[in-house]
Design a protein around this motif. Structure first.
Motif, PDB file in Angstrom:
ATOM      1  N   HIS A  18       0.838  -1.197   0.000  1.00 57.86           N
ATOM      2  CA  HIS A  18       0.000   0.000   0.000  1.00 57.86           C
ATOM      3  C   HIS A  18       0.875   1.251   0.000  1.00 57.86           C
ATOM      4  CE1 HIS A  18      -3.506   2.458   0.769  1.00 57.86           C
ATOM      5  NE2 HIS A  18      -2.842   3.044   1.749  1.00 57.86           N
ATOM      6  N   ARG A  19       1.901   1.250   0.821  1.00 61.86           N
ATOM      7  CA  ARG A  19       2.811   2.405   0.901  1.00 61.86           C
ATOM      8  C   ARG A  19       3.483   2.670  -0.448  1.00 61.86           C
ATOM      9  NH1 ARG A  19       7.598   3.017   5.364  1.00 61.86           N
ATOM     10  NH2 ARG A  19       8.799   4.633   4.329  1.00 61.86           N
ATOM     11  N   LEU A  20       3.980   1.612  -1.090  1.00 65.25           N
ATOM     12  CA  LEU A  20       4.652   1.781  -2.376  1.00 65.25           C
ATOM     13  C   LEU A  20       3.687   2.268  -3.450  1.00 65.25           C
ATOM     14  CD1 LEU A  20       6.960  -1.385  -2.441  1.00 65.25           C
ATOM     15  CD2 LEU A  20       7.553   0.940  -1.745  1.00 65.25           C
ATOM     16  N   LEU A  21       2.494   1.699  -3.464  1.00 70.59           N
ATOM     17  CA  LEU A  21       1.507   2.106  -4.468  1.00 70.59           C
ATOM     18  C   LEU A  21       1.055   3.546  -4.254  1.00 70.59           C
ATOM     19  CD1 LEU A  21      -0.553  -1.190  -4.669  1.00 70.59           C
ATOM     20  CD2 LEU A  21       0.903  -0.225  -6.465  1.00 70.59           C
ATOM     21  N   GLN A  22       0.867   3.947  -3.014  1.00 71.84           N
ATOM     22  CA  GLN A  22       0.480   5.329  -2.714  1.00 71.84           C
ATOM     23  C   GLN A  22       1.579   6.291  -3.166  1.00 71.84           C
ATOM     24  OE1 GLN A  22      -2.877   4.813  -2.343  1.00 71.84           O
ATOM     25  NE2 GLN A  22      -2.697   6.639  -1.091  1.00 71.84           N
ATOM     26  N   ALA A  23       2.834   5.938  -2.904  1.00 66.13           N
ATOM     27  CA  ALA A  23       3.948   6.795  -3.325  1.00 66.13           C
ATOM     28  C   ALA A  23       3.985   6.917  -4.843  1.00 66.13           C
ATOM     29  CB  ALA A  23       5.268   6.234  -2.803  1.00 66.13           C
ATOM     30  N   THR A  64      -0.443  -4.955  -9.903  1.00 63.93           N
ATOM     31  CA  THR A  64      -0.054  -3.647  -9.375  1.00 63.93           C
ATOM     32  C   THR A  64       1.114  -3.001 -10.099  1.00 63.93           C
ATOM     33  OG1 THR A  64       1.513  -4.561  -7.777  1.00 63.93           O
ATOM     34  CG2 THR A  64      -0.799  -4.324  -7.057  1.00 63.93           C
ATOM     35  N   GLY A  65       1.919  -3.782 -10.789  1.00 67.20           N
ATOM     36  CA  GLY A  65       3.120  -3.236 -11.416  1.00 67.20           C
ATOM     37  C   GLY A  65       4.327  -3.240 -10.481  1.00 67.20           C
ATOM     38  N   LEU A  66       4.144  -3.637  -9.232  1.00 64.42           N
ATOM     39  CA  LEU A  66       5.272  -3.737  -8.308  1.00 64.42           C
ATOM     40  C   LEU A  66       6.089  -4.984  -8.648  1.00 64.42           C
ATOM     41  CD1 LEU A  66       3.488  -2.865  -4.936  1.00 64.42           C
ATOM     42  CD2 LEU A  66       4.988  -1.384  -6.292  1.00 64.42           C
ATOM     43  N   SER A  67       7.403  -4.881  -8.470  1.00 65.98           N
ATOM     44  CA  SER A  67       8.279  -6.000  -8.833  1.00 65.98           C
ATOM     45  C   SER A  67       9.061  -6.483  -7.624  1.00 65.98           C
ATOM     46  CB  SER A  67       9.251  -5.560  -9.930  1.00 65.98           C
ATOM     47  OG  SER A  67      10.055  -4.482  -9.458  1.00 65.98           O
ATOM     48  N   SER A  68       9.510  -7.742  -7.707  1.00 69.91           N
ATOM     49  CA  SER A  68      10.276  -8.330  -6.614  1.00 69.91           C
ATOM     50  C   SER A  68      11.281  -9.334  -7.165  1.00 69.91           C
ATOM     51  CB  SER A  68       9.344  -9.031  -5.618  1.00 69.91           C
ATOM     52  OG  SER A  68       8.739 -10.161  -6.225  1.00 69.91           O
ATOM     53  N   VAL A  69      12.253  -9.660  -6.310  1.00 71.77           N
ATOM     54  CA  VAL A  69      13.200 -10.716  -6.630  1.00 71.77           C
ATOM     55  C   VAL A  69      13.553 -11.419  -5.319  1.00 71.77           C
ATOM     56  CG1 VAL A  69      15.242  -9.207  -6.458  1.00 71.77           C
ATOM     57  CG2 VAL A  69      15.380 -11.323  -7.785  1.00 71.77           C
ATOM     58  N   ALA A  70      13.652 -12.734  -5.375  1.00 73.26           N
ATOM     59  CA  ALA A  70      14.095 -13.529  -4.232  1.00 73.26           C
ATOM     60  C   ALA A  70      15.568 -13.855  -4.433  1.00 73.26           C
ATOM     61  CB  ALA A  70      13.266 -14.805  -4.098  1.00 73.26           C
ATOM     62  N   VAL A  71      16.367 -13.661  -3.398  1.00 74.76           N
ATOM     63  CA  VAL A  71      17.813 -13.841  -3.468  1.00 74.76           C
ATOM     64  C   VAL A  71      18.217 -14.834  -2.387  1.00 74.76           C
ATOM     65  CG1 VAL A  71      20.029 -12.663  -3.222  1.00 74.76           C
ATOM     66  CG2 VAL A  71      18.130 -11.508  -4.361  1.00 74.76           C
ATOM     67  N   TYR A  72      18.700 -16.015  -2.812  1.00 75.29           N
ATOM     68  CA  TYR A  72      19.083 -17.049  -1.863  1.00 75.29           C
ATOM     69  C   TYR A  72      20.091 -17.975  -2.515  1.00 75.29           C
ATOM     70  CZ  TYR A  72      15.406 -19.207  -4.651  1.00 75.29           C
ATOM     71  OH  TYR A  72      14.628 -19.630  -5.699  1.00 75.29           O
ATOM     72  N   GLY A  73      20.806 -18.723  -1.703  1.00 72.53           N
ATOM     73  CA  GLY A  73      21.847 -19.611  -2.203  1.00 72.53           C
ATOM     74  C   GLY A  73      21.297 -20.908  -2.767  1.00 72.53           C
ATOM     75  N   GLY A  74      22.189 -21.673  -3.377  1.00 72.68           N
ATOM     76  CA  GLY A  74      21.824 -22.979  -3.906  1.00 72.68           C
ATOM     77  C   GLY A  74      21.306 -22.964  -5.326  1.00 72.68           C
ATOM     78  N   VAL A  75      21.245 -21.793  -5.943  1.00 71.49           N
ATOM     79  CA  VAL A  75      20.802 -21.674  -7.333  1.00 71.49           C
ATOM     80  C   VAL A  75      21.754 -20.739  -8.060  1.00 71.49           C
ATOM     81  CG1 VAL A  75      18.361 -22.094  -6.828  1.00 71.49           C
ATOM     82  CG2 VAL A  75      19.232 -19.757  -6.796  1.00 71.49           C
ATOM     83  N   GLU A  76      21.644 -20.709  -9.377  1.00 73.15           N
ATOM     84  CA  GLU A  76      22.500 -19.836 -10.180  1.00 73.15           C
ATOM     85  C   GLU A  76      22.267 -18.374  -9.791  1.00 73.15           C
ATOM     86  OE1 GLU A  76      23.079 -18.521 -14.825  1.00 73.15           O
ATOM     87  OE2 GLU A  76      21.944 -20.344 -14.373  1.00 73.15           O
ATOM     88  N   ALA A  77      23.341 -17.635  -9.647  1.00 71.08           N
ATOM     89  CA  ALA A  77      23.267 -16.244  -9.194  1.00 71.08           C
ATOM     90  C   ALA A  77      22.846 -15.276 -10.298  1.00 71.08           C
ATOM     91  CB  ALA A  77      24.612 -15.806  -8.615  1.00 71.08           C
ATOM     92  N   GLY A  78      23.016 -15.644 -11.567  1.00 70.33           N
ATOM     93  CA  GLY A  78      22.745 -14.730 -12.681  1.00 70.33           C
ATOM     94  C   GLY A  78      21.355 -14.126 -12.696  1.00 70.33           C
ATOM     95  N   PRO A  79      20.283 -14.932 -12.634  1.00 71.96           N
ATOM     96  CA  PRO A  79      18.939 -14.349 -12.644  1.00 71.96           C
ATOM     97  C   PRO A  79      18.692 -13.418 -11.448  1.00 71.96           C
ATOM     98  CG  PRO A  79      18.824 -16.681 -13.180  1.00 71.96           C
ATOM     99  CD  PRO A  79      20.242 -16.401 -12.756  1.00 71.96           C
ATOM    100  N   GLN A  80      19.242 -13.794 -10.298  1.00 73.08           N
ATOM    101  CA  GLN A  80      19.089 -12.936  -9.120  1.00 73.08           C
ATOM    102  C   GLN A  80      19.812 -11.609  -9.339  1.00 73.08           C
ATOM    103  OE1 GLN A  80      20.549 -15.235  -5.813  1.00 73.08           O
ATOM    104  NE2 GLN A  80      18.878 -16.714  -5.945  1.00 73.08           N
ATOM    105  N   GLU A  81      21.007 -11.676  -9.907  1.00 75.89           N
ATOM    106  CA  GLU A  81      21.777 -10.461 -10.164  1.00 75.89           C
ATOM    107  C   GLU A  81      21.035  -9.548 -11.128  1.00 75.89           C
ATOM    108  OE1 GLU A  81      26.014  -9.294 -12.168  1.00 75.89           O
ATOM    109  OE2 GLU A  81      25.985 -10.993 -10.779  1.00 75.89           O
ATOM    110  N   ARG A  82      20.422 -10.121 -12.169  1.00 72.09           N
ATOM    111  CA  ARG A  82      19.648  -9.316 -13.114  1.00 72.09           C
ATOM    112  C   ARG A  82      18.465  -8.643 -12.407  1.00 72.09           C
ATOM    113  NH1 ARG A  82      21.324 -13.487 -16.320  1.00 72.09           N
ATOM    114  NH2 ARG A  82      19.431 -14.735 -16.080  1.00 72.09           N
TER     115      ARG A  82
END
Length: 197
Positions: A18-23, A64-82
């Protein structure tokens, strides 16, 4: 502080969205859009919890158009870095993998508004606080910090005092929690869904 299963994740995700969308709505359409930046960082102790939080966010934020990324070990880092370089609105991360990305300058938190420390008691038990301290030390000082925990041992209280200014504590006692939680649902027409957010 509330026991597992009482809705702590939604207790921070919905107000943050809500805060992000209001902003976003207050930006004058005639002015150039600000440079995309990560505005919320959520630290979680395990890969499973990071994935669960990001899945919840994706489900809630679908239109909503809001975006996110999950960053954790055990998987290839490239998609997270992007995802990090693309300045997702919300980053959900485990401390170790996030430090790796911060070391390679893939993560930029200059515009960070909110830091969420989820399952803080588990992060303490699992030995992540040195990493959490390093991450917090590199974040903007002017931010809101939220801490969520199933238990509130003395160690958590001391650590919270290091990261928070004028904290307010809300506790739902375990023995009373289930009797005090009330769930409701509301029917909303399709054309009203975005307005309901």
């Amino acid at each position: 502080c509330a026991q597992t299963g009482t809705g702590k994740t939604l207790a921070f995700l919905l107000p943050l969205m809500h805060r992000l969308l209001q902003a976003d709505r207050t930006i004058d359409p005639a002015t150039p859009r600000p440079v995309p930046t990560t505005r919320v960082l959520i630290l979680a102790p395990t890969r499973e919890l990071a994935v669960q939080i990001e899945d919840e966010f994706q489900g809630l934020a679908y239109h909503t158009g809001l975006s996110s990324v999950a960053v954790y070990g055990g998987v290839e880092a490239g998609p997270q870095e992007r995802g990090l370089r693309g300045s997702a609105d919300i980053v959900v991360a485990t401390p170790g993998r996030l430090l790796d990305h911060m070391g390679s300058n893939a993560a930029n938190f200059d515009g960070l508004e909110v830091l969420v420390l989820d399952e803080a008691d588990r992060m303490l038990d699992m030995g992540f606080w040195p990493s959490v301290r390093r991450i917090v030390a590199s974040l903007p000082v002017n931010r809101q910090t939220l801490l969520f925990s199933a238990t509130y041992p003395e160690g958590i209280a001391k650590l919270a005092a290091q990261f928070m200014r004028e904290p307010v504590t809300v506790k739902v006692e375990a023995q009373h929690a289930l009797g005090q939680i009330e769930q409701r649902w509301y029917a909303v027409r399709d054309d009203q869904r975005l307005h309901a957010v």
